[in-house]
Motif scaffolding. Structure first.
Motif, PDB file in Angstrom:
ATOM      1  N   SER A  51       0.873  -1.172   0.000  1.00  0.00           N
ATOM      2  CA  SER A  51       0.000   0.000   0.000  1.00  0.00           C
ATOM      3  C   SER A  51       0.911   1.224   0.000  1.00  0.00           C
ATOM      4  CB  SER A  51      -0.982  -0.003   1.180  1.00  0.00           C
ATOM      5  OG  SER A  51      -0.355   0.421   2.350  1.00  0.00           O
ATOM      6  N   HIS A  57       5.605   6.488  -0.152  1.00  0.00           N
ATOM      7  CA  HIS A  57       6.376   5.331   0.334  1.00  0.00           C
ATOM      8  C   HIS A  57       5.603   4.039   0.111  1.00  0.00           C
ATOM      9  CE1 HIS A  57       4.108   5.293   4.240  1.00  0.00           C
ATOM     10  NE2 HIS A  57       4.506   4.038   4.283  1.00  0.00           N
ATOM     11  N   LYS A 111      -3.667  10.631  -1.288  1.00  0.00           N
ATOM     12  CA  LYS A 111      -2.735   9.879  -2.148  1.00  0.00           C
ATOM     13  C   LYS A 111      -2.773  10.375  -3.600  1.00  0.00           C
ATOM     14  CE  LYS A 111      -2.523   6.965   1.393  1.00  0.00           C
ATOM     15  NZ  LYS A 111      -3.790   7.195   2.096  1.00  0.00           N
TER      16      LYS A 111
HETATM   17  O1  LIG Z   1       3.288   2.735   8.561  1.00  0.00           O
HETATM   18  C1  LIG Z   1       3.197   2.703   7.334  1.00  0.00           C
HETATM   19  O2  LIG Z   1       4.148   2.484   6.585  1.00  0.00           O
HETATM   20  C2  LIG Z   1       1.833   2.996   6.776  1.00  0.00           C
HETATM   21  O3  LIG Z   1       0.860   2.633   7.717  1.00  0.00           O
HETATM   22  C3  LIG Z   1       1.549   2.309   5.476  1.00  0.00           C
HETATM   23  O4  LIG Z   1       1.910   0.990   5.530  1.00  0.00           O
HETATM   24  C4  LIG Z   1       0.117   2.509   5.029  1.00  0.00           C
HETATM   25  O5  LIG Z   1      -0.433   1.396   4.505  1.00  0.00           O
HETATM   26  C5  LIG Z   1       0.045   3.569   4.007  1.00  0.00           C
HETATM   27  O6  LIG Z   1       0.572   4.725   4.592  1.00  0.00           O
HETATM   28  C6  LIG Z   1      -1.384   3.814   3.523  1.00  0.00           C
HETATM   29  O7  LIG Z   1      -2.259   3.843   4.590  1.00  0.00           O
HETATM   30  P1  LIG Z   1      -3.769   4.335   4.474  1.00  0.00           P
HETATM   31  O8  LIG Z   1      -4.337   3.746   3.227  1.00  0.00           O
HETATM   32  O9  LIG Z   1      -4.414   3.820   5.731  1.00  0.00           O
HETATM   33  O10 LIG Z   1      -3.708   5.810   4.428  1.00  0.00           O
END
Ligand SMILES: O=C(O)[C@H](O)[C@@H](O)[C@H](O)[C@H](O)COP(=O)(O)O
Length: 171
Positions: A51, A57, A111
């Motif tokens: 994700s 990132h 995003k």
């Molecule tokens: O600690 C992390 O690296 C984040 O939690 C990450 O893994 C997360 O999946 C994305 O930042 C998107 O998160 P959302 O879709 O909940 O915004």
């Protein structure tokens, strides 16, 4: 199923946990429980599911971090994550990019800019690859699919319109 789950040792230091985890993966590759990529010699996972954060990132590979440059390590650790927790372990880009299939999930309007930059062609300035790790996800020999909700895809409409107009001009 549980026999195929290899968890990270969270009672070790991140450095030791990364070393141990890479050792486990190397053993699994040796006995071909995990395949190997002929082009990169890295493990070839069937699917890597990522994700993306609003900073672009993926995994624990953060913008402009030196971990993005690793070529020989399969698993690495960081102690300075810009987002909590500061200490993390992560697969490296060579492993991610060797997978047969990579899926990147992004949800939410926060995003939208990163999605737009990651899938657009520009490679200079703030859109330089290391400033947006998701752009560096480029399967060597596999497929990449993005899964977006409407909000995360909202900046792509402009991109599609531009591409449409560009094509339209060519006819
Ligand atoms: O600690 C992390 O690296 C984040 O939690 C990450 O893994 C997360 O999946 C994305 O930042 C998107 O998160 P959302 O879709 O909940 O915004």
């Amino acid at each position: 199923m549980s026999g195929h789950v290899y968890s990270i040792n969270d009672s070790a230091t991140v450095e030791d946990a990364a070393t141990d985890y890479e050792f486990v993966i190397r053993q699994l590759v040796k006995i071909r429980t995990i395949g190997v990529s002929e082009s990169t010699d890295c493990p070839k996972f069937d699917l890597i599911l990522l994700s993306m954060g609003s900073d672009g990132h993926v995994a624990s590979l953060f913008p402009n971090h030196q971990a993005l440059e690793l070529k020989d390590d399969w698993v690495t650790y960081i102690t300075d994550s810009p987002q909590p927790p500061p200490e993390r372990i992560t697969f490296t880009l060579p492993v991610i990019n060797s997978a047969s299939n990579i899926a990147i999930l992004a949800m939410g309007v926060d995003k939208a800019n990163a999605v737009h930059s990651a899938v657009s062609d520009s490679s200079d300035g703030p859109d330089a690859p290391a400033s947006l790790p998701a752009r560096m996800v480029q399967p060597t020999d596999g497929k990449l699919v993005w899964f977006l909700d409407k909000a995360a895809a909202s900046s792509l409409e402009a991109l599609c319109d531009d591409a449409y107009q560009q094509q339209h001009r060519e006819y």
